[in-house]
Design a protein around this motif. Structure first.
Motif, PDB file in Angstrom:
ATOM      1  N   ALA A 147      40.147  48.549  43.137  1.00 34.86           N
ATOM      2  CA  ALA A 147      39.588  47.673  42.438  1.00 34.86           C
ATOM      3  C   ALA A 147      40.285  47.132  41.061  1.00 34.86           C
ATOM      4  O   ALA A 147      40.399  46.092  40.812  1.00 34.86           O
ATOM      5  CB  ALA A 147      38.021  48.127  42.135  1.00 34.86           C
ATOM      6  N   MET A 148      40.760  48.134  40.481  1.00 37.68           N
ATOM      7  CA  MET A 148      41.397  48.223  39.384  1.00 37.68           C
ATOM      8  C   MET A 148      42.981  47.069  39.780  1.00 37.68           C
ATOM      9  O   MET A 148      43.332  46.342  38.905  1.00 37.68           O
ATOM     10  CB  MET A 148      41.987  49.254  38.637  1.00 37.68           C
ATOM     11  N   GLU A 149      43.468  47.715  40.666  1.00 41.93           N
ATOM     12  CA  GLU A 149      44.693  46.994  40.974  1.00 41.93           C
ATOM     13  C   GLU A 149      44.726  45.443  41.367  1.00 41.93           C
ATOM     14  O   GLU A 149      45.329  44.530  40.879  1.00 41.93           O
ATOM     15  CB  GLU A 149      45.252  47.658  42.156  1.00 41.93           C
ATOM     16  N   GLU A 150      43.365  45.215  42.069  1.00 48.14           N
ATOM     17  CA  GLU A 150      43.072  44.028  42.396  1.00 48.14           C
ATOM     18  C   GLU A 150      42.663  43.109  41.094  1.00 48.14           C
ATOM     19  O   GLU A 150      43.126  41.858  40.970  1.00 48.14           O
ATOM     20  CB  GLU A 150      41.740  43.910  43.309  1.00 48.14           C
ATOM     21  N   GLY A 151      42.157  43.701  40.136  1.00 44.13           N
ATOM     22  CA  GLY A 151      41.776  43.204  38.953  1.00 44.13           C
ATOM     23  C   GLY A 151      42.786  42.622  38.202  1.00 44.13           C
ATOM     24  O   GLY A 151      43.057  41.491  37.354  1.00 44.13           O
ATOM     25  N   LEU A 152      43.817  43.370  38.087  1.00 44.42           N
ATOM     26  CA  LEU A 152      45.159  43.489  37.360  1.00 44.42           C
ATOM     27  C   LEU A 152      45.835  42.256  38.000  1.00 44.42           C
ATOM     28  O   LEU A 152      47.019  41.816  36.987  1.00 44.42           O
ATOM     29  CB  LEU A 152      46.009  44.653  37.353  1.00 44.42           C
ATOM     30  N   ARG A 153      45.749  41.707  38.739  1.00 48.18           N
ATOM     31  CA  ARG A 153      46.550  40.466  39.450  1.00 48.18           C
ATOM     32  C   ARG A 153      45.873  39.133  38.770  1.00 48.18           C
ATOM     33  O   ARG A 153      46.698  38.265  38.844  1.00 48.18           O
ATOM     34  CB  ARG A 153      46.293  40.356  41.091  1.00 48.18           C
ATOM     35  N   HIS A 154      44.717  39.382  38.134  1.00 51.26           N
ATOM     36  CA  HIS A 154      44.112  38.023  37.610  1.00 51.26           C
ATOM     37  C   HIS A 154      44.626  37.903  36.084  1.00 51.26           C
ATOM     38  O   HIS A 154      44.131  38.504  35.013  1.00 51.26           O
ATOM     39  CB  HIS A 154      42.659  38.110  37.697  1.00 51.26           C
ATOM     40  N   ARG A 155      45.602  37.026  36.101  1.00 54.63           N
ATOM     41  CA  ARG A 155      46.271  36.895  34.642  1.00 54.63           C
ATOM     42  C   ARG A 155      45.181  36.583  33.386  1.00 54.63           C
ATOM     43  O   ARG A 155      45.613  36.941  32.209  1.00 54.63           O
ATOM     44  CB  ARG A 155      47.274  35.904  34.496  1.00 54.63           C
ATOM     45  N   GLY A 156      44.150  35.894  33.866  1.00 55.60           N
ATOM     46  CA  GLY A 156      43.231  35.502  32.681  1.00 55.60           C
ATOM     47  C   GLY A 156      42.302  36.436  32.047  1.00 55.60           C
ATOM     48  O   GLY A 156      41.643  36.210  31.287  1.00 55.60           O
ATOM     49  N   LEU A 157      42.677  37.708  32.563  1.00 55.43           N
ATOM     50  CA  LEU A 157      41.636  38.808  32.108  1.00 55.43           C
ATOM     51  C   LEU A 157      42.245  39.346  30.647  1.00 55.43           C
ATOM     52  O   LEU A 157      43.179  39.278  30.362  1.00 55.43           O
ATOM     53  CB  LEU A 157      41.586  39.971  33.067  1.00 55.43           C
ATOM     54  N   ALA A 158      41.272  39.697  29.845  1.00 55.54           N
ATOM     55  CA  ALA A 158      41.689  40.523  28.796  1.00 55.54           C
ATOM     56  C   ALA A 158      42.044  41.957  28.998  1.00 55.54           C
ATOM     57  O   ALA A 158      43.013  42.529  28.441  1.00 55.54           O
ATOM     58  CB  ALA A 158      40.590  40.604  27.798  1.00 55.54           C
ATOM     59  N   GLY A 159      41.428  42.435  29.975  1.00 52.79           N
ATOM     60  CA  GLY A 159      41.596  43.897  30.649  1.00 52.79           C
ATOM     61  C   GLY A 159      40.955  44.284  31.581  1.00 52.79           C
ATOM     62  O   GLY A 159      39.903  43.766  31.973  1.00 52.79           O
ATOM     63  N   VAL A 160      41.420  45.458  32.162  1.00 51.34           N
ATOM     64  CA  VAL A 160      40.760  45.988  33.153  1.00 51.34           C
ATOM     65  C   VAL A 160      40.555  47.524  32.750  1.00 51.34           C
ATOM     66  O   VAL A 160      41.359  48.167  32.595  1.00 51.34           O
ATOM     67  CB  VAL A 160      41.666  46.131  34.807  1.00 51.34           C
ATOM     68  N   VAL A 161      39.389  48.040  33.046  1.00 54.79           N
ATOM     69  CA  VAL A 161      38.907  49.490  32.813  1.00 54.79           C
ATOM     70  C   VAL A 161      38.516  49.951  34.045  1.00 54.79           C
ATOM     71  O   VAL A 161      37.595  49.308  34.854  1.00 54.79           O
ATOM     72  CB  VAL A 161      37.784  49.263  31.839  1.00 54.79           C
ATOM     73  N   GLY A 162      38.915  51.304  34.356  1.00 53.58           N
ATOM     74  CA  GLY A 162      38.524  52.075  35.411  1.00 53.58           C
ATOM     75  C   GLY A 162      37.908  53.478  34.931  1.00 53.58           C
ATOM     76  O   GLY A 162      38.737  54.056  33.951  1.00 53.58           O
TER      77      GLY A 162
END
Length: 260
Positions: A127-142
């Motif tokens: 889920a983190m890896e998928e989220g990190l593909r979205h450039r518009g995010l401020a960050g991904v927390v796991g």
């Protein structure tokens, strides 16, 4: 806390909508730009390459002491970092004990957070890896109990590719080692509550911005160190406690009288 989403599909759909509206602005810089986020604490920033926390990279945070299983202080430290970045946040949960009002107190408003119910390490990592593909995010927390070297390399590469910052908050289980395993993370932090000392015990009970013992245990290209800091404020900023800041020392007899 707003109820976490009950499945991955609605979470990813909302994530795409939010990142498209953000226009990919956050984290758009490539690795050559080496953007950083200063903490505003001179000694801390001086220990970090580029004078701040590297963005578009993987960072580990764990909590020292008996509260490592809940990692409440580590969560607030992560929230304060993300509060000072633009865009939505994907938060992959370990359990339903994330307290949204506490995140709001360190500047991360719940409306910015997309909650992903993952529960197990084997679900958090993809889920983190998928989220990190979205450039518009401020960050991904796991929230993870363990992170081996190979998955950490995948997360680091994904963060570098998109420019999105990845934060792993370790939730240590009973019987586990107090320190996380070696990983490809750019930095590793240990944070724990720090009790006030001496004359400040009485002041902190009334005025009390909590204190943390913040340790930079590992930093690629930087210098490990430890600092006593005041917890993140409503803008996500740390501070040096007033009694530890540079200023003339009070006469010893005055200090003795104040402690009595």
């Amino acid at each position: 806390m707003p109820p976490p989403r009950s499945s991955a599909a609605p979470t990813l759909a909302e994530l795409r909508r939010l990142t498209e509206s953000a226009g990919g602005a956050a984290g758009a810089a490539g690795p050559d730009a080496a953007p950083t986020l200063p903490f505003g604490v001179a000694g801390l920033d001086a220990a970090l390459p580029g004078g701040g926390l590297a963005l578009g990279a993987l960072h580990q945070i764990h909590e020292g002491g008996p509260r490592g299983r809940y990692a409440a202080t580590a969560v607030l430290f992560a929230g304060g970092i993300l509060a000072r970045l633009d865009g939505p946040v994907l938060w992959c949960l370990h359990s339903r004990d994330l307290f949204a009002p506490a995140l709001a107190r360190v500047g991360l408003h719940p409306d910015r957070v997309v909650y992903c119910e993952t529960w197990r390490d084997a679900e958090v990592l993809p889920a983190m890896e998928e989220g990190l593909r979205h450039r518009g995010l401020a960050g991904v927390v796991g929230e993870l109990t363990r992170m081996a070297l190979t998955p950490s390399r995948r997360l680091q590469l994904a963060a570098e590719g998109s420019g999105v910052t990845a934060l792993v908050v370790h939730r240590l289980c009973a019987g586990e080692a107090a320190e996380p395993e070696p990983s490809a993370a750019r930095t590793r932090w240990r944070v724990a509550p720090a009790p006030p000392e001496g004359i400040d015990r009485r002041m902190d009970r009334r005025l009390g911005r909590p204190r943390w013992r913040l340790e930079l245990q590992r930093c690629r290209g930087g210098a490990p160190g430890g600092w006593i800091v005041e917890a993140c404020d409503a803008q996500g900023r740390l501070a040096i406690p007033a009694v530890l800041a540079d200023r003339p020392a009070a006469p010893e007899r005055v200090l003795r009288r104040a402690v009595r």
